[in-house]
Design a protein around this motif. Structure first.
Motif, PDB file in Angstrom:
ATOM      1  N   ARG A  77       0.814  -1.213   0.000  1.00  9.93           N
ATOM      2  CA  ARG A  77       0.000   0.000   0.000  1.00  9.93           C
ATOM      3  C   ARG A  77       0.852   1.269   0.000  1.00  9.93           C
ATOM      4  O   ARG A  77       0.343   2.358  -0.269  1.00  9.93           O
TER       5      ARG A  77
ATOM      6  N   SER B 298      -3.889  -1.978 -12.963  1.00 14.61           N
ATOM      7  CA  SER B 298      -3.651  -1.165 -11.775  1.00 14.61           C
ATOM      8  C   SER B 298      -4.956  -0.611 -11.224  1.00 14.61           C
ATOM      9  O   SER B 298      -5.156  -0.536 -10.010  1.00 14.61           O
TER      10      SER B 298
ATOM     11  N   ASN C 198       0.745   2.201  -3.481  1.00 11.96           N
ATOM     12  CA  ASN C 198      -0.585   2.175  -4.075  1.00 11.96           C
ATOM     13  C   ASN C 198      -1.113   3.597  -4.241  1.00 11.96           C
ATOM     14  O   ASN C 198      -1.063   4.402  -3.309  1.00 11.96           O
TER      15      ASN C 198
ATOM     16  N   SER D 262      -8.400  -3.015  -3.530  1.00 11.38           N
ATOM     17  CA  SER D 262      -7.973  -2.397  -2.274  1.00 11.38           C
ATOM     18  C   SER D 262      -9.121  -1.641  -1.628  1.00 11.38           C
ATOM     19  O   SER D 262      -9.272  -1.636  -0.404  1.00 11.38           O
TER      20      SER D 262
END
Length: 336
Positions: A247, A309, A250, A316
């Motif tokens: 993350r 992506s 991210n 997420s």
């Protein structure tokens, strides 16, 4: 619940103690790792009272200027604005500058007590109290003596002005406390920690005191222990840092340093705790301040971001609760 490397949990720990210094409360600092005197010297310096007001006004003025100079795209016009921070008209607590240390003059104005386990253990042979860890037993004795000797139990209300004792215990349950709950799934004395918390809870209930405890929950494999610890606590907050995780890179979390999970809040005249409307909280450490904000999805992704992506971002987002945004729930990609 500490983050993996203990960076941000130690900061919140110092915030709690710093608030006690500014309010004139007595402190009790317990640790098995860092000497309490060193922890006291590293407390953040308080900011001026008008700092937050000026900061909010400057932000509001800046946002108005941006609205005047920029036209909003048609697809974002009907989207409700997201309030990143809880708004309230009542000021609560103080604000601190993490880039500066508290002045020695301010620290000298309060009374504080300390418990450093390496200094306490060699004094006497190991103490066993109700099959409890010797370090926990000595800590309870020290807290109890301070509560009764300093009058926080209400026994001497006429002799001194009432004050509050703030107790801070750092990394309770770690190996440094001579406890093996973090190193094995079947500890030698599985009830030692919960016995300590049960007695501590009783001491806090009948005295003018409040306690904050940081615990490396990510190292405790036995989930039953964590459930008991949660039930014995009034407030349970978990810090999930992005350091060393996927993350960290991210795009969904590019503006934040971690997530704040509120596992339990106080129950007043109720069997279950109230569920807050703000479920998705994230934190970030700025140059001077540690801030907690409401997490929300970015308005759009760059054209250079691949479809895979974007799907990763959607996956997420599913890990977050429903407050993050209804657009990402139950869909494989983000629609705007």
């Amino acid at each position: 619940e500490e983050d993996k490397y203990g960076v941000y949990s130690n900061l919140l720990f110092k915030y709690f103690l710093a608030e006690g210094v500014v309010c004139g409360h007595d402190l009790f600092i317990a640790s098995a790792q860092d000497p309490p005197a060193n922890i006291l010297k590293e407390l953040p310096a308080p900011l001026l009272d008008n700092f937050k007001t000026e900061q909010v006004e400057a932000t509001a003025t800046k946002s108005e200027d941006c609205q005047d100079s920029m036209q909003i795209a048609w697809r974002y016009q009907n989207v409700p604005k997201v309030e990143t921070s809880p708004t309230t008209s009542i000021k609560f607590g103080h604000y601190y500058d993490v880039s500066k240390k508290m002045s020695p003059e301010l620290l000298q104005s309060i009374k504080w007590h300390s418990f450093f386990l390496p200094d306490e253990m060699p004094l006497e042979p190991k103490l066993k109290m109700c099959n409890m860890n010797s370090g926990y037993a000595r800590l309870l004795q020290s807290i109890q003596s301070v509560i009764y000797q300093e009058g926080f139990d209400g026994s001497h209300p006429q002799k001194k002005q009432k004050n509050i004792l703030r107790i801070g215990i750092q990394s309770l349950g770690s190996l440094l406390w001579d406890d093996d709950i973090c190193s094995t799934n079947s500890p030698e004395d599985i009830h030692s920690l919960t016995k300590f918390l049960y007695v501590l809870r009783g001491l806090l209930r009948k005295s003018l005191s409040a306690c904050i405890i940081t615990m490396p929950s990510h190292l405790i494999e036995n989930k039953a222990i964590m459930e008991r610890v949660t039930n014995l606590s009034d407030v349970v907050v978990g810090l999930e840092s992005f350091i060393g995780s996927e993350r960290e890179t991210n795009l969904l979390y590019k503006d934040y340093h971690g997530l704040l999970h509120v596992h339990q809040i106080p129950r007043l005249n109720s069997l279950i705790c109230d569920v807050s409307d703000t479920k998705d909280l994230a934190f970030r450490l700025k140059r001077k301040q540690f801030t907690i904000e409401r997490l929300h999805l970015p308005p759009d992704l760059s054209d250079t971001v691949s479809r895979s992506s974007k799907q990763d971002l959607a996956e997420s987002a599913k890990l977050l609760s429903s407050g993050c945004g209804a657009m990402a729930i139950g869909k494989k990609h983000l629609d705007f």
